[in-house]
Enzyme design. Structure first.
Site, PDB file in Angstrom:
ATOM      1  N   SER A  87      37.937  42.889 -21.508  1.00 34.61           N
ATOM      2  CA  SER A  87      37.713  41.658 -20.750  1.00 34.61           C
ATOM      3  C   SER A  87      38.288  41.696 -19.344  1.00 34.61           C
ATOM      4  CB  SER A  87      38.317  40.463 -21.508  1.00 34.61           C
ATOM      5  OG  SER A  87      39.710  40.648 -21.720  1.00 34.61           O
ATOM      6  N   ASP A 258      45.741  30.982 -16.981  1.00 32.50           N
ATOM      7  CA  ASP A 258      45.654  32.199 -17.788  1.00 32.50           C
ATOM      8  C   ASP A 258      46.586  33.238 -17.170  1.00 32.50           C
ATOM      9  OD1 ASP A 258      44.596  34.862 -18.746  1.00 32.50           O
ATOM     10  OD2 ASP A 258      43.153  33.565 -19.753  1.00 32.50           O
ATOM     11  N   HIS A 261      43.873  37.207 -17.609  1.00 31.95           N
ATOM     12  CA  HIS A 261      42.568  37.421 -16.989  1.00 31.95           C
ATOM     13  C   HIS A 261      42.558  36.932 -15.539  1.00 31.95           C
ATOM     14  CE1 HIS A 261      41.742  37.136 -21.364  1.00 31.95           C
ATOM     15  NE2 HIS A 261      41.041  38.225 -21.084  1.00 31.95           N
TER      16      HIS A 261
END
Length: 334
Positions: A87, A258, A261
């Protein structure tokens, strides 16, 4: 006729959808109805098979429209940079925003790195969220890389986050080694990279650093290029401080910070660091002129001049609901 084609897919009603061409993945994990993605593919037998594939079991997937453009003969194929990752590296949709530097726009550096490269390099990003090295090897993504990669192409590979949960160090080592060896056998150039780390890696002295794991052994044994993105990012984050680094991480859909990410801007910064390191290591194919992507704490993001400034948002397309498998016959116009 045979040759090199650009294929642009506009998604219909989907949750997550990948695109299969000629029996192999070519576009990974398109998300949200109306999403758009393009790829380049060689047609060698006069026809092109295209099929949508559900990204998750029991979810909707369909194609709204397909645009196909012939770019030239097989000789028009550009050098390719294939990317394998999770990711941190994957592509997020929509691809473009009118306010690109909004921290609410999530990004993976794999979707940004093409902006920093000369126009004769084409990026094929096979990274997907939640993936580990063993999964990439066994789930069909590496099969596609191995099928499409040619001598002189590049293969960047980096995992480790999900391997700590879904795999282990031995499987990581074995899977990474096997993929690197098989790419070398095709005459391509593998490059191992690490992840950039987390926002929470800052210590009480304002230094951002946590030691990387597992990666260097494979690179040393196979005598290949190694990019320690964690070290590069740690030094950069320490230089700009916690507040500067914080704005490079994604603000999620709930409005929460976050710490793993990146935002679209942060992903661009990671891509910049990677390309600069590739050039520093003597990989001259990645050198090129760069444009101003944005500014973060007075540090200018840089990339190549291939971006034309046209932002595209296709979220308002009216999709056809049916699922399709398309066979395109390529012929000369009369």
């Amino acid at each position: 006729p045979n040759g090199l084609y650009q294929v642009t897919i506009h998604a219909g009603n989907i949750t997550t959808m990948s695109i299969d061409m000629e029996g192999y993945y070519t576009i990974m994990n398109m998300t949200s109805s109306g999403a758009m993605a393009s790829t380049e593919i060689l047609v060698e037998d006069g026809q092109l098979n295209i099929a949508p594939v559900a990204g998750k079991p029991n979810t909707e997937y369909s194609i709204s429209t397909i645009e196909i453009k012939r770019l030239g003969t097989a000789e028009a194929r550009r050098t390719r940079l294939f990317i394998a990752g999770d990711s941190i590296t994957s592509t997020y949709y929509p691809l473009y925003f009118d306010t690109e530097l909004d921290p609410g726009h999530r990004g993976g550096w794999g979707q940004m790195i093409g902006n920093y490269l000369p126009s004769n390099i084409y990026v094929q990003n096979y990274a997907t969220g939640g993936q580990c090295a063993k999964g990439f090897l066994n789930d069909g993504q590496f099969a596609a890389v191995e099928h499409f990669i040619e001598a002189g192409d590049y293969f960047m590979i980096g995992f480790g986050i999900n391997d700590q949960v879904d795999s282990n160090e031995d499987e990581f080592y074995q899977s990474m080694t096997e993929m690197v060896k098989r790419v070398i056998a095709k005459g391509a150039v593998p490059i191992i990279f690490t992840t950039e780390g987390k926002l929470t890696d800052f210590d009480t002295d304002g230094v951002c650093y946590q030691p990387g794991r597992w990666y260097k052994k494979v690179a040393q044994e196979q005598r290949i290029h190694y990019i320690d993105l964690h070290d590069l990012a740690s030094a950069y984050f320490t230089a700009i401080g916690y507040d500067g680094a914080e704005r490079l991480y994604w603000i999620n859909w709930s409005g929460e910070q976050d710490t793993l990410h990146a935002s679209r801007e942060g992903a661009g910064q990671m891509a910049r660091l990677i390309v600069e390191e590739l050039c520093r290591q003597g990989l001259t194919a990645f050198e090129g002129n760069i444009y101003d992507y944005g500014v973060s704490n007075d540090i200018t993001l840089k990339s190549s001049g291939v971006y034309d400034g046209n932002l595209i948002n296709v979220q308002n397309l009216s999709p056809y609901p049916q699922k399709i498998k398309l066979l395109v016959n390529c012929y000369n116009e009369r």
